[in-house]
Design a protein around this motif. Structure first.
Motif, PDB file in Angstrom:
ATOM      1  N   ASN A  36      14.120 -73.989 -20.978  1.00  0.00           N
ATOM      2  CA  ASN A  36      14.767 -74.139 -22.282  1.00  0.00           C
ATOM      3  C   ASN A  36      13.869 -74.869 -23.273  1.00  0.00           C
ATOM      4  OD1 ASN A  36      17.390 -72.802 -22.082  1.00  0.00           O
ATOM      5  ND2 ASN A  36      17.709 -74.230 -20.415  1.00  0.00           N
ATOM      6  N   ILE A  37      13.091 -75.827 -22.803  1.00  0.00           N
ATOM      7  CA  ILE A  37      12.141 -76.515 -23.675  1.00  0.00           C
ATOM      8  C   ILE A  37      11.013 -75.556 -24.072  1.00  0.00           C
ATOM      9  CG2 ILE A  37      10.396 -78.347 -23.779  1.00  0.00           C
ATOM     10  CD1 ILE A  37      13.278 -79.328 -24.164  1.00  0.00           C
ATOM     11  N   LEU A  38      10.581 -74.709 -23.135  1.00  0.00           N
ATOM     12  CA  LEU A  38       9.552 -73.726 -23.475  1.00  0.00           C
ATOM     13  C   LEU A  38      10.042 -72.817 -24.601  1.00  0.00           C
ATOM     14  CD1 LEU A  38       8.241 -72.812 -19.919  1.00  0.00           C
ATOM     15  CD2 LEU A  38       6.840 -73.708 -21.802  1.00  0.00           C
ATOM     16  N   ASN A  39      11.294 -72.348 -24.505  1.00  0.00           N
ATOM     17  CA  ASN A  39      11.815 -71.503 -25.574  1.00  0.00           C
ATOM     18  C   ASN A  39      11.968 -72.287 -26.868  1.00  0.00           C
ATOM     19  OD1 ASN A  39      12.944 -69.118 -26.829  1.00  0.00           O
ATOM     20  ND2 ASN A  39      14.861 -70.253 -26.793  1.00  0.00           N
ATOM     21  N   GLY A  40      12.449 -73.514 -26.791  1.00  0.00           N
ATOM     22  CA  GLY A  40      12.575 -74.331 -28.002  1.00  0.00           C
ATOM     23  C   GLY A  40      11.235 -74.533 -28.685  1.00  0.00           C
ATOM     24  N   THR A  41      10.223 -74.761 -27.873  1.00  0.00           N
ATOM     25  CA  THR A  41       8.867 -74.912 -28.417  1.00  0.00           C
ATOM     26  C   THR A  41       8.411 -73.601 -29.039  1.00  0.00           C
ATOM     27  OG1 THR A  41       8.369 -76.549 -26.702  1.00  0.00           O
ATOM     28  CG2 THR A  41       6.497 -75.584 -27.874  1.00  0.00           C
ATOM     29  N   GLY A  42       8.701 -72.496 -28.351  1.00  0.00           N
ATOM     30  CA  GLY A  42       8.345 -71.184 -28.889  1.00  0.00           C
ATOM     31  C   GLY A  42       9.000 -70.927 -30.226  1.00  0.00           C
TER      32      GLY A  42
END
Length: 137
Positions: A36-42
């Protein structure tokens, strides 16, 4: 803290918070949090027009989300990938990504995000001069 910055459209200032959270989730071995953090960063990177970096983060997130059966996370990540594709002139990829997002939003019963995704699909078809698919969406 990153979520506050994102809600304020302060994407640049959210990035260090995302990086710190990502490191923490990885140290804990929490793949759901990591994804979820990876997507938020994306998403933050995409909003800063750093599309290649944003897409890379989303592509890292998807297998983790799929492995853990996180339909909402998958939907959000596909939505981010659709946004990136649309803003980089890749309409076919955008249609595919938004189509995947739509399937996930439907499967989890998120009618608001489903309607938003239909609108995005209609806009892309309209931009391509595809009147019937645009109206259908």
């Amino acid at each position: 803290m990153a979520e506050v910055h994102v809600r304020l459209n302060a994407y640049e200032s959210a990035l260090p918070h995302f990086a710190e959270a990502l490191d923490g989730y990885r140290q804990l071995g929490d793949q759901v949090g990591e994804s979820n953090i990876l997507n938020g960063t994306g998403w933050a990177l995409a909003r800063l027009s750093r599309y290649a970096e944003g897409a890379d983060h989303c592509r890292q997130a998807l297998p983790l989300l799929q492995h853990h059966g996180d339909g909402e996370g998958q939907a959000a990540t596909w939505d981010t990938l659709g946004h990136i594709a649309r803003h980089t002139g890749r309409a076919e990829r955008a249609l595919h990504a938004y189509g995947q997002a739509l399937l996930h939003f439907q499967s989890i019963g998120n009618a608001n995000r489903e309607a938003d995704t239909w609108s995005k699909l209609g806009d892309i078809h309209g931009e391509r001069g595809e009147d019937a698919p645009a109206r259908a969406a």
